[in-house]
Design an enzyme around this catalytic site. Structure first.
Site, PDB file in Angstrom:
ATOM      1  N   HIS A 107      76.676  -5.196  -3.240  1.00 54.29           N
ATOM      2  CA  HIS A 107      76.625  -6.389  -4.099  1.00 54.29           C
ATOM      3  C   HIS A 107      77.994  -7.081  -4.065  1.00 54.29           C
ATOM      4  O   HIS A 107      79.023  -6.391  -4.146  1.00 54.29           O
ATOM      5  CB  HIS A 107      76.253  -5.988  -5.537  1.00 54.29           C
ATOM      6  N   GLU A 145      66.195   2.079 -11.176  1.00 54.71           N
ATOM      7  CA  GLU A 145      65.123   1.151 -11.583  1.00 54.71           C
ATOM      8  C   GLU A 145      65.655  -0.213 -12.020  1.00 54.71           C
ATOM      9  O   GLU A 145      64.931  -1.198 -12.041  1.00 54.71           O
ATOM     10  CB  GLU A 145      64.293   1.757 -12.738  1.00 54.71           C
ATOM     11  N   VAL A 147      68.441  -3.635 -12.023  1.00 51.81           N
ATOM     12  CA  VAL A 147      68.963  -4.543 -10.992  1.00 51.81           C
ATOM     13  C   VAL A 147      70.486  -4.399 -10.986  1.00 51.81           C
ATOM     14  O   VAL A 147      71.152  -4.689 -11.981  1.00 51.81           O
ATOM     15  CB  VAL A 147      68.572  -6.020 -11.294  1.00 51.81           C
ATOM     16  N   LYS A 175      84.015  -9.701   3.872  1.00 49.18           N
ATOM     17  CA  LYS A 175      84.857  -8.801   4.690  1.00 49.18           C
ATOM     18  C   LYS A 175      84.962  -7.429   4.014  1.00 49.18           C
ATOM     19  O   LYS A 175      84.823  -6.383   4.638  1.00 49.18           O
ATOM     20  CB  LYS A 175      86.242  -9.447   4.847  1.00 49.18           C
TER      21      LYS A 175
END
Ligand code: GRF
Length: 207
Positions: A107, A145, A147, A175
């Site tokens: 993320h 479960e 996000v 990067k």
């Protein structure tokens, strides 16, 4: 280690994994790449001679059925680790159960900041610039479960400079994503990541 990768877009994180499995930095092999979009990332797999499937989620009545198809494809190839590399759909409960503690996601922010519903791609970086935060970065975490809520494996930060735009901030973070996704999958392939409840313990010692 048999690796399965899910993508939705350009696949630059996938490319980092391809490069670092082919050169044996990661003790593993990408056995299958699936994209829910006819994405340019699939080309990267094809060029590397890796089986790459476009499975259109719109062809399924429900998300559950789509996820069952994904599980089926990964089971068929004895996948040990599923990597979400720029994959923009939410996994079903069944999928997460089938691959408990063997799904990791990258993320583009320092979770728990700027994550969860609606925070993906450029929107993350726009929010970071808007917030005036001095730092941002990327997070590699196990998928549970929620996000972007699973146990964090690696995080690395980068300074936000005053003349940064969304585009160049995204490039700086991308990067870092490539660095930690390779480092994290490598550690996993060496069995150096242990999970204790919601915490990950990384054993960096030893060969
Ligand atoms: C990246 O910002 C990644 O963190 C997010 O999707 C974006 C695209 O990644 N999940 P990629 O170039 O498709 O790997």
């Amino acid at each position: 280690l048999k690796i399965g990768v899910l993508i939705s877009g350009g696949g630059t994180n996938l490319q980092a994994l391809i490069d670092n499995t082919l050169n044996n930095t990661i003790d593993g092999k990408i056995e299958l790449i699936i994209s829910n979009k006819a994405s340019s990332g699939l080309k990267r797999g094809e060029l590397a001679g890796i089986e790459s499937l476009f499975i259109d989620s719109r062809g399924f009545r429900t998300d559950e059925e789509y996820n069952l198809r994904l599980v089926e494809e990964f089971k068929k190839r004895d996948i040990d680790l599923v990597v979400l590399a720029g994959y923009l759909k939410i996994l079903s409960k069944e999928f997460i159960k089938e691959y408990k503690n063997r799904i990791i996601n990258i993320h583009p922010s320092l979770i728990p900041l700027f994550c969860g519903d609606g925070y993906y791609g450029e929107r993350v970086h726009a929010a970071v610039l808007e917030s005036g935060e001095k730092y941002t970065g990327a997070t590699l975490h196990f998928v549970d479960e929620g996000v972007d809520t699973g146990p964090i494996i690696l995080q690395r930060k980068v300074e936000v400079e005053k003349d940064d735009t969304v585009k160049n901030l995204q490039q700086k973070v991308l990067k870092i994503e490539h660095e930690i996704i390779v480092e994290g999958v490598k550690l996993f392939s060496q069995g150096k990541i242990r999970l204790e409840g919601k915490k990950t313990i990384i054993n960096r010692g030893g060969a």
